[in-house]
Design an enzyme around this catalytic site. Structure first.
Site, PDB file in Angstrom:
ATOM      1  N   HIS A 127      20.632  55.409 -19.485  1.00  0.00           N
ATOM      2  CA  HIS A 127      19.516  54.509 -19.802  1.00  0.00           C
ATOM      3  C   HIS A 127      19.271  53.487 -18.704  1.00  0.00           C
ATOM      4  CE1 HIS A 127      20.080  55.319 -24.407  1.00  0.00           C
ATOM      5  NE2 HIS A 127      19.454  56.299 -23.788  1.00  0.00           N
ATOM      6  N   ALA A 241      37.148  49.921 -29.570  1.00  0.00           N
ATOM      7  CA  ALA A 241      37.405  50.569 -28.290  1.00  0.00           C
ATOM      8  C   ALA A 241      38.575  49.952 -27.531  1.00  0.00           C
ATOM      9  CB  ALA A 241      36.142  50.516 -27.432  1.00  0.00           C
TER      10      ALA A 241
END
Length: 260
Positions: A127, A241
């Site tokens: 992106h 994460a």
């Protein structure tokens, strides 16, 4: 987490793997203080902009062409919310694995630049990134650390056109070179696919996990919640994460100090 059998199995896979594809989304940057979001952020969850637009309308390629001042207003607000964020343990440990393995590639949806800041070099920013600007009217481009002091919208010093962040806005196609790089990575082969902090709603993000399942390549998901690929992956870690990557790193490198 000591003795967790899923962590032990995933650590064993990571330790043995020579070619790894990491797929990351907004969840990997949550421990750096950034909001998780679909494309933009929790900044506009269920509310319209001051102009009465949805954020998808305000941050579209069409708006950038017709009213760059509106598109830039919200891009700048997003960048301001990212400013000052630093890579967390998950970003840093992925970059460290790149130094140890023959091939580690990161496919990220994030535009915050934190993977690059952490040292990842084999990086597909599908992106784009808010830290790179390009002109709408000529090939001129430049990198910027942030938007502080930037004229909004900025003017191209070469042709006088409007500069824009080199990101994929709503309604715009993905960059062909990024798609080609991902295709080459899969064609060359990987022996582990790890999805971290993404809901995998986009086909090009879920695609490598589906490919791994069909090819018999082990796959791992690190995400506290359920996603579009949770039923496909071989191993699931319902963790954030940074916590998950720190636990895995300690198992692979038991004699090294833990990451904070």
């Amino acid at each position: 987490m000591i003795g967790d059998p899923v962590l032990d199995r995933v650590a064993s896979l990571l330790g043995r793997a020579r070619r790894i594809l990491f797929i990351t989304g907004a969840g990997i940057s949550a421990d750096s203080g950034l909001p998780t979001y679909r494309g933009i952020g929790g900044l506009y969850h269920d509310r319209l902009t001051a102009e009465g637009l949805t954020i998808e309308e305000a941050l579209s390629g069409e708006m950038m062409a017709l009213r760059p001042d509106i598109a830039w207003r919200y891009i700048a607000e997003i960048e301001a919310n990212c400013r000052g964020a630093r890579p967390n343990a998950a970003h840093r440990l992925i970059a460290a694995l790149e130094q140890e393995k023959p091939m580690v590639c990161v496919l990220t949806q994030n535009v915050d630049g934190l993977h690059a800041d952490a040292g990842s070099r084999n990086l597909i920013e599908i992106h784009g990134t808010v830290h790179r600007l390009r002109c709408n009217d000529c090939p001129h481009g430049r990198k910027v650390p942030d938007y502080a002091g930037l004229q909004i919208p900025p003017e191209c010093p070469r042709c006088g056109g409007v500069m824009r962040p080199d990101v994929v806005l709503f309604g715009e196609p993905l960059p062909p070179r990024a798609i080609e790089r991902l295709e080459h990575v899969l064609q060359d082969g990987v022996d582990l696919v790890v999805s971290i902090g993404t809901t995998s709603v986009f086909p090009y993000i879920a695609g490598p996990v589906v490919w791994a399942a069909r090819a018999g390549v082990p796959s791992v998901e690190i995400n506290p919640g359920d996603t579009e690929v949770s039923h496909i992956v071989d191993h699931r870690l319902r963790l954030g994460a940074a916590e998950a990557m720190a636990e895995l790193w300690q198992r692979i490198h038991p004699h090294e100090p833990a990451e904070d």
